[in-house]
Scaffold this active site. Structure first.
Site, PDB file in Angstrom:
ATOM      1  N   ASP A 223     113.106  86.657 -37.541  1.00 59.90           N
ATOM      2  CA  ASP A 223     112.143  87.453 -36.779  1.00 59.90           C
ATOM      3  C   ASP A 223     112.658  88.867 -36.489  1.00 59.90           C
ATOM      4  O   ASP A 223     113.831  89.053 -36.129  1.00 59.90           O
ATOM      5  CB  ASP A 223     111.902  86.717 -35.447  1.00 59.90           C
ATOM      6  N   GLU A 291     111.495  89.058 -41.679  1.00 62.49           N
ATOM      7  CA  GLU A 291     110.267  89.695 -41.197  1.00 62.49           C
ATOM      8  C   GLU A 291     110.607  91.152 -40.918  1.00 62.49           C
ATOM      9  O   GLU A 291     111.264  91.476 -39.932  1.00 62.49           O
ATOM     10  CB  GLU A 291     109.761  89.044 -39.910  1.00 62.49           C
TER      11      GLU A 291
END
Ligand code: NOJ
Ligand code: MG
Length: 590
Positions: A223, A291
């Site tokens: 993330d 990401e």
């Protein structure tokens, strides 16, 4: 002589496999699926999806042709950002179940040969994490686990250390009286940034990775990686000039808070960890997908630092329903394919839990064409739950709004930024709560269209988004879909067409009409296609259906429809035999 000829021909045909570099590793051509655990399937009737629910639906992945799924966070969390605010990196949140539920899920997935990937959220924890509580107190090694600055006092008012803005709006700093300092949070106030300049913290996060590897996971979606480090010296960021609102994330240019070199270095350390883990256990690759919403240079840079791949957000960030065929070619296909390093694995994300759904972004009639593109371009396809049936954004009232990004924007503006509409429960069938839960009081309301738009109905229907999706995942398994070259062209303004070709295989042709009206298409610009092509699969509303024959030089494609065409197998095989025969003859004459 005939025997020699036949033998030679056989040899050549067998040798065609040399055109395929090497068998790919398990992840390089996977059909990957994102599960948002709160919204996938609720097993205990509390209105929130859970791990047992996911396990009960593993058959769906098999049926849809999915090879791996990643789970948005399932760890202990006060759920301010629905799991992206983690209070313990190695615990399962009770709302999702127990550790043994998770172990069972992994076991069951392995039995079905489906890989399990977890979300790893290194940039921040929750303010509820023990580390943060100790850091606030300045306790021992925890004192530096977070990014603390003293700031200053100007005219009697305390001011933050600099002008950095949170992604979720407002200052990226919050003052804590007890510590007499400001802590950094690039996201919500309750998501303090971890300090990766502290070696103990770095080790702590590596231990978390190994903890989950020991539980049997096959990799991680990482993330917010571009936000991991901040520039030394904490300089102010230059103003972008795009807005006068200092609370708006776009207020500054991200020179100090994004894409910092040290973030890449950390990626290479994690890669080493994953590789070493595989080496000392079973030699099965554990993967890391980043990401990273950044420009193409910073995106591609992740490959050279050991990421298996950074997500390709081209379809999400660079185009929408108003885009032309040329936009898609240039801003998505070319932008990626011309910049991706040679031998790197590409990927094609068309949706996720942070962006509007495909049907809403591109128009519901374009769902199949978008799935065709994402599933029939080289590398990994990434499907967000529900896109296989064409789910639409579910409008949410202000009262129903849960997303911190929506809540933070206030009643006036929430609708333009809230991510709740893309997180509504999966529509399994036409029963209560779309078969997602036994209660109709679900954490976010189910879309009103669930009675007609649901998986069960689409499985029954002869033609449906789901049937198209299944046809696509089946076709992906062919070598030509895995290893074939890509040649994309814009035809007549509104059509994007591309071929996938591999010596020894029937080519694949994908044709997408982005315009609203029917157009006449000729594929004559592609050399080497046979005169007649067969429709392999077509958008649900297309006037052409699977099995129809079309003339390469002229056929009609309905507005917003996509078609996948193949050459007639027999024509193709006989021309292949002919070519082999000619090569052999030339060889013998030599
Ligand atoms: C990116 C995640 O996808 C998003 O949902 C989350 O809010 C932020 N990172 C913060 O973790
Ligand atoms: Mg539940």
């Amino acid at each position: 002589m005939r025997g020699v000829l036949l033998f030679g021909l056989f040899g050549i045909v067998c040798n065609l496999s040399v055109f395929i570099d090497a068998e790919s590793d398990w992840w390089q051509n996977m059909a990957l699926y994102q599960v948002y655990p709160r919204s996938f399937k609720d097993s205990d009737g509390d209105g929130v999806g859970d791990i047992k629910g996911i396990q009960s639906k593993l058959e769906h992945f098999k049926d849809a042709g999915i090879n791996a799924f990643w789970l948005s966070p399932i760890f202990t969390s006060p759920m301010i950002d629905f799991g992206y605010d983690i209070a313990n990196f190695t615990e399962i949140d009770p709302i999702f179940g127990t550790m043994s539920d998770f172990e069972n899920l992994v076991k069951a997935a392995k039995k079905l040969n489906i890989k399990v990937i977890l979300d790893f959220v290194p940039n921040h924890s929750s303010t509820e994490h023990e580390w943060f509580k100790k850091s606030v107190k300045g306790e021992g090694k925890y004192a530096n686990y977070y990014v603390w600055r003293e700031g200053s006092v100007v005219n009697g008012t305390r001011v933050p250390p600099n002008n950095w803005v949170s992604v979720f709006s407002g200052p990226a700093w919050t003052y804590v009286e007890e510590r007499q300092a400001w802590y950094l949070h690039q996201f919500a106030v309750q998501q303090p940034d971890l300090n990766f300049r502290d070696p103990n913290l770095v080790q702590e996060m590596k231990d978390a990775i190994v903890f989950w590897l020991d539980k049997g996971v096959d990799g991680f979606r990482v993330d917010a990686i571009p936000h991991l480090f901040e520039a030394d010296g904490f300089p102010n960021e230059p103003l972008s000039g795009e807005t006068n609102d200092p609370k708006n994330y776009g207020y500054t240019m991200k020179h100090a808070t994004k894409d910092i070199e040290e973030s890449y270095d950390m990626v290479s350390q994690w890669r080493k960890l994953l590789d070493e883990y595989a080496l000392r256990t079973d030699n099965v690759t554990r993967i890391m997908m980043m990401e990273a919403y950044c420009n193409v240079t910073f995106t591609m840079k992740y490959y050279s630092y050991g990421a298996h791949f950074p997500f390709n957000f081209g379809f999400v960030s660079n185009v929408n329903g108003q885009s032309t065929a040329n936009d898609i070619k240039v801003k998505v296909l070319d932008d990626w394919l011309q910049n991706v390093p040679e031998d790197a694995t590409s990927n094609w994300v068309i949706g996720n839990h942070d962006n509007s759904r495909v049907a809403t972004r591109f128009g519901s009639k374009r769902v199949d064409a978008m799935n065709m593109m994402s599933l029939l371009l080289p590398g990994v396809s990434v499907t967000y739950y529900g896109e296989e049936i064409g789910m639409e954004d579910r409008w949410m009232s202000w009262e129903d709004t849960k997303d911190p990004q929506g809540c933070g924007a206030g009643e006036e503006n929430y609708a333009s930024v809230s991510r709740d509409p893309v997180r509504a429960p999966f529509q399994w069938d036409a029963t209560v709560a779309a078969g997602f839960s036994t209660t109709s009081n679900t954490w976010l309301p189910v879309h009103d269209n669930y009675q007609t738009l649901n998986l069960a109905a689409q499985k029954q229907a002869e033609v449906s988004h789901y049937k198209v999706y299944q046809a696509l995942t089946t076709l992906r398994q062919e070598d030509v879909a895995k290893y074939g070259s890509v040649d994309a062209k814009v035809i007549g303004g509104s059509v994007l067409a591309y071929t996938r070709e591999l010596i020894g295989s029937e080519p694949i042709v994908v044709v997408a009409n982005l315009a609203d009206e029917t157009v006449d298409v000729s594929l004559d610009d592609f050399s080497g296609l046979p005169d007649t092509l067969t429709v392999y699969t077509a958008s649900v509303h297309s006037s052409l259906t699977a099995g129809a024959k079309v003339s390469k030089s002229s056929f009609q494609v309905s507005g917003m429809a996509g078609l996948v065409l193949r050459s007639d197998a027999t024509t193709f095989t006989s021309s292949l035999v002919l070519v082999c025969f000619m090569i052999l003859q030339a060889y013998l004459r030599h």
